[in-house]
Design a protein around this motif. Structure first.
Motif, PDB file in Angstrom:
ATOM      1  N   PHE A 125       0.828  -1.214   0.000  1.00  0.00           N
ATOM      2  CA  PHE A 125       0.000   0.000   0.000  1.00  0.00           C
ATOM      3  C   PHE A 125       0.859   1.259   0.000  1.00  0.00           C
ATOM      4  O   PHE A 125       0.451   2.293  -0.514  1.00  0.00           O
ATOM      5  N   MET A 126       2.042   1.173   0.570  1.00  0.00           N
ATOM      6  CA  MET A 126       2.931   2.339   0.648  1.00  0.00           C
ATOM      7  C   MET A 126       3.372   2.813  -0.740  1.00  0.00           C
ATOM      8  O   MET A 126       3.713   3.977  -0.906  1.00  0.00           O
ATOM      9  N   ILE A 127       3.339   1.952  -1.708  1.00  0.00           N
ATOM     10  CA  ILE A 127       3.727   2.319  -3.073  1.00  0.00           C
ATOM     11  C   ILE A 127       2.879   3.485  -3.575  1.00  0.00           C
ATOM     12  O   ILE A 127       3.353   4.356  -4.289  1.00  0.00           O
ATOM     13  N   PHE A 128       1.624   3.531  -3.144  1.00  0.00           N
ATOM     14  CA  PHE A 128       0.681   4.535  -3.637  1.00  0.00           C
ATOM     15  C   PHE A 128       0.578   5.769  -2.747  1.00  0.00           C
ATOM     16  O   PHE A 128      -0.169   6.694  -3.048  1.00  0.00           O
ATOM     17  N   ALA A 129       1.321   5.798  -1.652  1.00  0.00           N
ATOM     18  CA  ALA A 129       1.248   6.926  -0.717  1.00  0.00           C
ATOM     19  C   ALA A 129       1.844   8.185  -1.350  1.00  0.00           C
ATOM     20  O   ALA A 129       2.847   8.128  -2.056  1.00  0.00           O
ATOM     21  N   THR A 130       1.208   9.325  -1.062  1.00  0.00           N
ATOM     22  CA  THR A 130       1.668  10.603  -1.616  1.00  0.00           C
ATOM     23  C   THR A 130       1.973  11.586  -0.477  1.00  0.00           C
ATOM     24  O   THR A 130       1.766  11.272   0.695  1.00  0.00           O
ATOM     25  N   ASP A 131       2.407  12.785  -0.860  1.00  0.00           N
ATOM     26  CA  ASP A 131       2.719  13.820   0.135  1.00  0.00           C
ATOM     27  C   ASP A 131       1.492  14.641   0.535  1.00  0.00           C
ATOM     28  O   ASP A 131       1.605  15.643   1.220  1.00  0.00           O
ATOM     29  N   LYS A 132       0.302  14.204   0.148  1.00  0.00           N
ATOM     30  CA  LYS A 132      -0.928  14.958   0.389  1.00  0.00           C
ATOM     31  C   LYS A 132      -1.115  15.304   1.872  1.00  0.00           C
ATOM     32  O   LYS A 132      -1.471  16.437   2.214  1.00  0.00           O
ATOM     33  N   VAL A 133      -0.871  14.356   2.772  1.00  0.00           N
ATOM     34  CA  VAL A 133      -1.067  14.583   4.211  1.00  0.00           C
ATOM     35  C   VAL A 133      -0.092  15.642   4.719  1.00  0.00           C
ATOM     36  O   VAL A 133      -0.459  16.508   5.521  1.00  0.00           O
ATOM     37  N   VAL A 134       1.151  15.610   4.243  1.00  0.00           N
ATOM     38  CA  VAL A 134       2.168  16.583   4.663  1.00  0.00           C
ATOM     39  C   VAL A 134       1.764  17.987   4.220  1.00  0.00           C
ATOM     40  O   VAL A 134       1.802  18.937   5.011  1.00  0.00           O
ATOM     41  N   VAL A 135       1.345  18.128   2.978  1.00  0.00           N
ATOM     42  CA  VAL A 135       0.939  19.429   2.438  1.00  0.00           C
ATOM     43  C   VAL A 135      -0.298  19.951   3.176  1.00  0.00           C
ATOM     44  O   VAL A 135      -0.354  21.122   3.562  1.00  0.00           O
ATOM     45  N   GLN A 136      -1.263  19.083   3.417  1.00  0.00           N
ATOM     46  CA  GLN A 136      -2.478  19.495   4.132  1.00  0.00           C
ATOM     47  C   GLN A 136      -2.151  19.928   5.565  1.00  0.00           C
ATOM     48  O   GLN A 136      -2.719  20.894   6.065  1.00  0.00           O
ATOM     49  N   PHE A 137      -1.232  19.213   6.213  1.00  0.00           N
ATOM     50  CA  PHE A 137      -0.834  19.577   7.574  1.00  0.00           C
ATOM     51  C   PHE A 137      -0.237  20.979   7.593  1.00  0.00           C
ATOM     52  O   PHE A 137      -0.608  21.805   8.425  1.00  0.00           O
TER      53      PHE A 137
END
Length: 150
Positions: A125-137
């Motif tokens: 599942f980590m293959i599909f993880a993006t930086d979206k959470v970091v940017v939103q934070f």
């Protein structure tokens, strides 16, 4: 292991932004409302090596884990906090917050997160993880800090 990093300029003093990361629980909850408790287990004079028990609410479940302070710098123009914890025996996570004073009323915040899957099937599942959470934070910290700025 995956790593994401992003930075943002915040129209607020470095001390004010720092208060969300190195202040009381009530301040932290303004940018991390899911953290419902944080209590010290071990405190060190130099802060590095300190350990806190933190409770995090996701949906109806509350996760409990120990947060270890890995790096800590609190200078007038530069501040840094790096923490690490293991979540649900599935992920080793670090969060690095680096603050730099741009001027009296402006701060640059850089956030770097790492996530290491501890189970083989989670690695898929980590293959599909993006930086979206970091940017939103970062956008949330900016919104909160600027709304409370003097």
């Amino acid at each position: 292991m995956k790593q994401w990093s992003s930075e943002i300029e915040i129209n607020s003093s470095i001390e004010h932004v720092w208060s969300y990361l190195d202040g009381p629980l009530e301040q932290m909850q303004k940018i991390m409302p899911q953290v419902v408790e944080q209590r010290p287990i071990k405190l060190t004079d130099e802060v590095v090596g300190s350990v806190y028990c933190q409770k995090y609410k996701e949906g109806n479940r509350i996760q409990e884990y120990d947060v270890h302070v890995l790096e800590y710098t609190n200078h007038q123009n530069d501040k840094k906090l790096k923490i690490g914890f293991t979540l649900a025996n599935s992920f080793e996570i670090t969060a690095l917050y680096e603050l730099h004073r741009v001027d009296t009323h402006k701060t640059r915040l850089k956030y770097t997160a790492t996530n290491k899957a501890l189970k083989w099937y989670i690695k898929l599942f980590m293959i599909f993880a993006t930086d979206k959470v970091v940017v939103q934070f970062l956008e949330n910290v900016k919104k909160v800090a600027e709304s409370e700025a003097n």
